[in-house]
Design an enzyme around this catalytic site. Structure first.
Site, PDB file in Angstrom:
ATOM      1  N   GLU A 172       0.796  -1.231   0.000  1.00 26.85           N
ATOM      2  CA  GLU A 172       0.000   0.000   0.000  1.00 26.85           C
ATOM      3  C   GLU A 172       0.829   1.281   0.000  1.00 26.85           C
ATOM      4  OE1 GLU A 172      -2.862  -0.074   3.164  1.00 26.85           O
ATOM      5  OE2 GLU A 172      -3.941  -1.764   2.307  1.00 26.85           O
ATOM      6  N   GLU A 353      -5.427  -8.734   0.969  1.00 23.63           N
ATOM      7  CA  GLU A 353      -6.079  -8.308   2.211  1.00 23.63           C
ATOM      8  C   GLU A 353      -7.541  -8.011   1.941  1.00 23.63           C
ATOM      9  OE1 GLU A 353      -4.334  -5.146   4.522  1.00 23.63           O
ATOM     10  OE2 GLU A 353      -2.291  -5.835   4.145  1.00 23.63           O
TER      11      GLU A 353
HETATM   12  C1  GBH Z   1      -4.447  -2.240   5.567  1.00 23.51           C
HETATM   13  O1  GBH Z   1      -4.639  -0.878   5.322  1.00 23.51           O
HETATM   14  C2  GBH Z   1      -3.045  -2.511   6.050  1.00 23.51           C
HETATM   15  O2  GBH Z   1      -2.250  -3.049   5.013  1.00 23.51           O
HETATM   16  C3  GBH Z   1      -2.986  -3.393   7.260  1.00 23.51           C
HETATM   17  O3  GBH Z   1      -1.715  -3.343   7.811  1.00 23.51           O
HETATM   18  C4  GBH Z   1      -4.052  -2.977   8.233  1.00 23.51           C
HETATM   19  O4  GBH Z   1      -3.959  -3.667   9.445  1.00 23.51           O
HETATM   20  C5  GBH Z   1      -5.386  -3.237   7.596  1.00 23.51           C
HETATM   21  O5  GBH Z   1      -5.493  -2.627   6.361  1.00 23.51           O
HETATM   22  C6  GBH Z   1      -6.570  -2.791   8.424  1.00 23.51           C
HETATM   23  O6  GBH Z   1      -6.621  -1.410   8.531  1.00 23.51           O
HETATM   24  O7  GBH Z   1      -7.538   6.956  10.178  1.00 23.51           O
HETATM   25  O8  GBH Z   1      -8.924   8.140   8.607  1.00 23.51           O
HETATM   26  O9  GBH Z   1      -6.519   8.283   8.439  1.00 23.51           O
HETATM   27  C7  GBH Z   1      -5.924  -0.531   4.827  1.00 23.51           C
HETATM   28  C8  GBH Z   1      -5.945   0.918   4.373  1.00 23.51           C
HETATM   29  C9  GBH Z   1      -5.272   3.013   5.225  1.00 23.51           C
HETATM   30  C10 GBH Z   1      -7.312   2.089   5.915  1.00 23.51           C
HETATM   31  C11 GBH Z   1      -5.281   3.923   6.430  1.00 23.51           C
HETATM   32  C12 GBH Z   1      -7.343   3.000   7.110  1.00 23.51           C
HETATM   33  C13 GBH Z   1      -6.642   5.131   7.962  1.00 23.51           C
HETATM   34  C14 GBH Z   1      -7.721   6.120   7.728  1.00 23.51           C
HETATM   35  N1  GBH Z   1      -5.968   1.788   5.519  1.00 23.51           N
HETATM   36  N2  GBH Z   1      -6.644   4.222   6.809  1.00 23.51           N
HETATM   37  S1  GBH Z   1      -7.665   7.471   8.808  1.00 23.51           S
END
Ligand code: GBH
Length: 446
Positions: A172, A353
């Protein structure tokens, strides 16, 4: 939240592989053991105020010591693939230079342990835990970081290349760009929109250089990137919302897909960059050739779609999980998979994922009845199968996650595992979703 969990009467092809995913910093713990150097997530979580409850990954799920038990669990679930990540600073404590043999040995044990159990290893080389020593030298804002990553990748190919059939370069890159460098919610905690675009370019360059290094190493397996993709739908039925959704699609998806799979940045996104945008200076003529070095597969991570209003803001249209950013829309997975084939060609795909957090609490008998997770997985697997049936070359599916783990800025408060982890005892208890997933994987029926 979805609650229907009954059988759908669907059958997966014999060749389809079911698996589970994790990442190093989220499960390993043993942060200061056997010569591991600190990463930016050690720094960020220990700084205080960045992670819910000030949690950190010092111990996490103690997988560094319990890996054999965890691999037994993967086997007992009848899974054919396990996707994990390698901690860069375990292998190279300062990110570049001296190799830490003990760190490398851990991943040898892990990979051999998987093979002994008949489980295919899928190794991600970077899942956000950049060595702190490289951050001190500018991290991803420094173009040299792309070369450091390729050097690290070469070490991994040399040590594990004969026994890892599938390599994933970066997990990612979009999340590093947006959450690490724009919102500052992830390490390294910067809020600098302009720097974030330079970081995007350097991450893509790192990916391309690592692919080239793989070919030069006499590649014995396959390699590709792991991208989190979100279909961007107009929130309302208007031309302005459709235009805004198209731009959002550029920022969320095409900014990463186009350079890797088409050899160029998307024109409509480049047009948005100011003339003095530092990313323009960062892009050199030969870079796009490197970035678009042919890959063998594309790893897709799907959690949610986004809905975009005519002003370009995101809107909530669907119900969310306990993660407020996650609107639940299984058809979005079908849409993104079929769209990749339509726009980028018939490339082999794996889902690395997909999952949902649930407020899991053991009941009086110690059972964890995570019904919303079963419903979510069922509906997304059905969408994935529908894509297979319409001709998409989707080979496998990995649930996020095998275990409850350190959920970045949410710490241990959000549980994403199909296995419950009691962090006081480190006892693992398969949730109802794990039992359900075992039946799906072993019968191939949904
Ligand atoms: C994945 O990210 C990751 O690869 C993994 O490590 C993680 O544990 C899993 O998903 C579950 O989250 O707080 O509003 O800034 C998924 C994409 C990007 C979604 C960061 C959540 C934070 C949003 N993620 N995002 S915010």
């Amino acid at each position: 939240l979805p609650t229907a969990t009954g059988p759908l009467g669907l059958t997966f092809p014999d060749t389809f592989v079911f698996g589970a995913a994790t990442s190093a910093y989220q499960i390993e713990g043993a942060a200061a053991e056997d010569g591991r150097g600190p990463s930016i997530w050690d720094t960020f979580s220990h700084a205080g105020g960045n992670v819910r409850n000030n949690d950190n990954g010092d111990v996490a799920a103690d997988h560094y010591h319990r890996w054999a038990e965890d691999l037994d669990l993967v086997k007992s679930l009848g899974l054919g693939s396990y996707r994990f990540s390698i901690s860069w600073s375990r292998v190279l404590p300062t990110g570049a230079g001296a190799v830490n043999q003990k760190g490398l040995d851990f991943y040898k044990r892990l990979v051999d342990g998987l093979r002994e159990r008949g489980i295919a290893p899928m190794a991600t080389m970077f899942h956000w835990d950049l060595p702190q020593a490289l951050q001190d030298r500018g991290g991803w804002e420094n173009r040299d970081c792309a070369g450091w990553f390729a050097d690290y990748a070469e070490v991994l190919y040399g040590a594990l290349g004969d026994r890892v059939p599938t390599w994933l370069t970066l997990n990612e890159p979009k999340t590093v760009v947006q959450v690490g460098y724009r919102y500052g919610v992830h390490a390294p905690g910067k809020q600098d929109a302009r720097a974030s675009l330079v970081v995007a370019h350097h991450l893509l360059l790192a990916h391309g250089l690592a692919v080239q290094a793989y070919r030069a190493s006499g590649d014995k397996g396959r390699i590709g990137p792991a991208l989190n993709l979100s279909p961007a739908y107009p929130a309302t039925d208007s031309d302005s919302a459709r235009r805004a959704a198209l731009l959002a699609d550029g920022v969320e998806n095409r900014l990463y897909l186009d350079p890797i799979l088409k050899g160029g940045y998307p024109g409509d996104i480049v047009e948005q960059w100011a003339p003095d945008e530092p990313v323009r200076a960062a892009i050199r003529a030969e870079d796009l050739k490197v970035i678009s070095s042919p890959v063998d597969l594309l790893a897709v991570q799907y959690y949610n779609p986004i809905y975009v209003t005519s002003s370009g803001d995101q809107a909530q249209v669907k119900p969310t999980s306990v993660a407020s950013w996650q609107q639940i829309h299984p058809d979005g997975l079908f849409d993104i998979l079929t769209r990749i084939k339509r726009d980028y060609g018939d490339i082999p795909l794996t889902i690395t994922e997909n999952g949902i957090p649930v407020d899991d609490v053991p009941d009086a008998d110690g059972k964890i009845n995570d019904t919303p997770r079963i419903a979510f997985l069922r509906d997304h697997l059905a969408a994935a199968l529908r894509a297979v049936q319409s001709g998409v070359r989707l080979e496998s599916y990995h649930v996020w996650s095998l275990l409850d783990n350190f959920e970045w800025a949410e710490g241990y408060a959000q549980r994403w595992g199909i296995t419950y982890v009691d962090y006081r005892t480190q006892k693992r208890t398969p949730k109802a979703s794990a039992e359900w997933y075992r039946t799906v994987a072993t019968t191939r029926r949904l």
